[in-house]
Enzyme design. Structure first.
Site, PDB file in Angstrom:
ATOM      1  N   ARG A  67      -5.824   9.590  -6.326  1.00  0.00           N
ATOM      2  CA  ARG A  67      -5.575   8.162  -6.505  1.00  0.00           C
ATOM      3  C   ARG A  67      -6.225   7.565  -7.753  1.00  0.00           C
ATOM      4  O   ARG A  67      -5.792   6.507  -8.208  1.00  0.00           O
ATOM      5  CB  ARG A  67      -6.030   7.408  -5.257  1.00  0.00           C
ATOM      6  CG  ARG A  67      -5.191   7.758  -4.037  1.00  0.00           C
ATOM      7  CD  ARG A  67      -5.477   6.847  -2.878  1.00  0.00           C
ATOM      8  NE  ARG A  67      -4.597   7.146  -1.758  1.00  0.00           N
ATOM      9  CZ  ARG A  67      -4.635   6.509  -0.600  1.00  0.00           C
ATOM     10  NH1 ARG A  67      -5.509   5.521  -0.409  1.00  0.00           N
ATOM     11  NH2 ARG A  67      -3.810   6.821   0.371  1.00  0.00           N
ATOM     12  N   ASP A 120      -7.409  -8.932   4.001  1.00  0.00           N
ATOM     13  CA  ASP A 120      -7.540  -7.519   3.670  1.00  0.00           C
ATOM     14  C   ASP A 120      -8.495  -7.400   2.492  1.00  0.00           C
ATOM     15  O   ASP A 120      -8.739  -8.383   1.771  1.00  0.00           O
ATOM     16  CB  ASP A 120      -6.177  -6.912   3.315  1.00  0.00           C
ATOM     17  CG  ASP A 120      -6.150  -5.395   3.506  1.00  0.00           C
ATOM     18  OD1 ASP A 120      -5.767  -4.938   4.607  1.00  0.00           O
ATOM     19  OD2 ASP A 120      -6.521  -4.665   2.565  1.00  0.00           O
TER      20      ASP A 120
END
Length: 283
Positions: free
Chosen positions: A42, A148
């Site tokens: 990632r 979030d």
């Protein structure tokens, strides 16, 4: 023509430990050794975008950089897997047990709900559909706060648009009442309708922070599939902070592989992965 390599860069033991430390410090998320390949996959693209050659170089950059690069790092390592009406048994408990109990109480007809790890919005909009469908005809108002850590996920949630294939996850009565099918340039897209969008508001909250910025107490808190990323100390911290924002008698919903047992004696399991807050003073 030069073709950029897509292969992940190598991460040494020392480099992985450096990123373990800063990710934990900034988010409370513990990257276990099995997450090493995920970290490499990632972050490699970002490292190449910056013209860097190694994870060690990127660590020095991100450690000295401002909040924007920190945001990019945390967005990269966050897993945003979700879908509509995930954990059907929990929505069944909400519909058959919690909603009738609320309607029988003598209380203001307003319900506050917090989706504490909302990802790209499917969870808070599922909650809003389920509650509005049952409670709105009786004059109830519903407010769903969706938060979030990932700003990328929040941006997607605010758009309230998903591939039309996601419609298969939504029960037919909710789908026809609350969702819009895209036309022309939006072909293949499903969007939440205005009534549904009016019930959900988004904001960023880092669950590892010492305190949370909301003054509100919530009747229901959904914090599902998050605790699995925390170590014991972080879990205890998050459970305590969540309970500080849950009304007595309110419910905390966890992921199917998570449990509230043993973290706070006032958190009483009532179903698998569902707990009720029963303060000692109330008992």
């Amino acid at each position: 023509m030069q073709i950029e390599s897509c292969a992940p860069l190598a991460v040494s033991d020392d480099e992985f430990q450096l990123f373990q430390r800063i990710v934990y410090q900034w988010s409370g998320i513990f990257l276990s050794p099995v997450k090493r390949a995920l970290l490499a996959a990632r972050l490699s693209r970002r490292i190449r975008q910056l013209g860097l050659r190694s994870f060690g170089e990127y660590y020095r950059v991100v450690s000295a950089a401002g909040p924007e690069e920190r945001r990019i790092l945390l967005d990269s390592i966050c897993t945003n897997e979700t879908h509509f009406f995930r954990e059907p048994a929990q929505f069944d408990f909400l519909d058959r047990v919690i909603v009738p109990s609320l309607m029988a109480e003598r209380r203001p007809r307003h319900l506050s709900v917090w989706s504490a790890a909302c990802s790209t919005g499917q969870e808070p909009f599922s909650i809003a559909m389920a509650l509005h469908h049952r409670l709105a005809p009786s004059g109830w108002t519903i407010d769903v706060l969706a938060t979030d850590l990932s700003t990328r996920a929040l941006e997607a949630g605010r758009k309230a648009e998903w591939p039309i294939e996601s419609a298969a996850e939504i029960p037919s009565p909710y789908l026809h009442r609350y969702m819009l099918k895209g036309r022309q340039s939006k072909e293949g897209i499903m969007r939440a309708g205005p009534v549904l969008r009016s019930l959900v508001r988004f904001g960023q909250v880092n669950l590892s922070d010492a305190s949370y910025p909301m003054a509100t107490s919530f009747d229901l808190i959904f914090c599902r599939n998050v605790m699995i990323y925390f170590d014991a100390a972080s879990k205890k911290h998050v459970f305590d902070r969540l309970l500080a924002h849950l009304v007595p008698g309110g419910y905390l919903f966890l992921g199917h592989a998570e449990s509230g047992t043993g973290w706070n004696e006032q958190l009483v399991p009532v179903r698998p992965a569902i707990c009720q807050y029963r303060p000692r003073s109330a008992a």
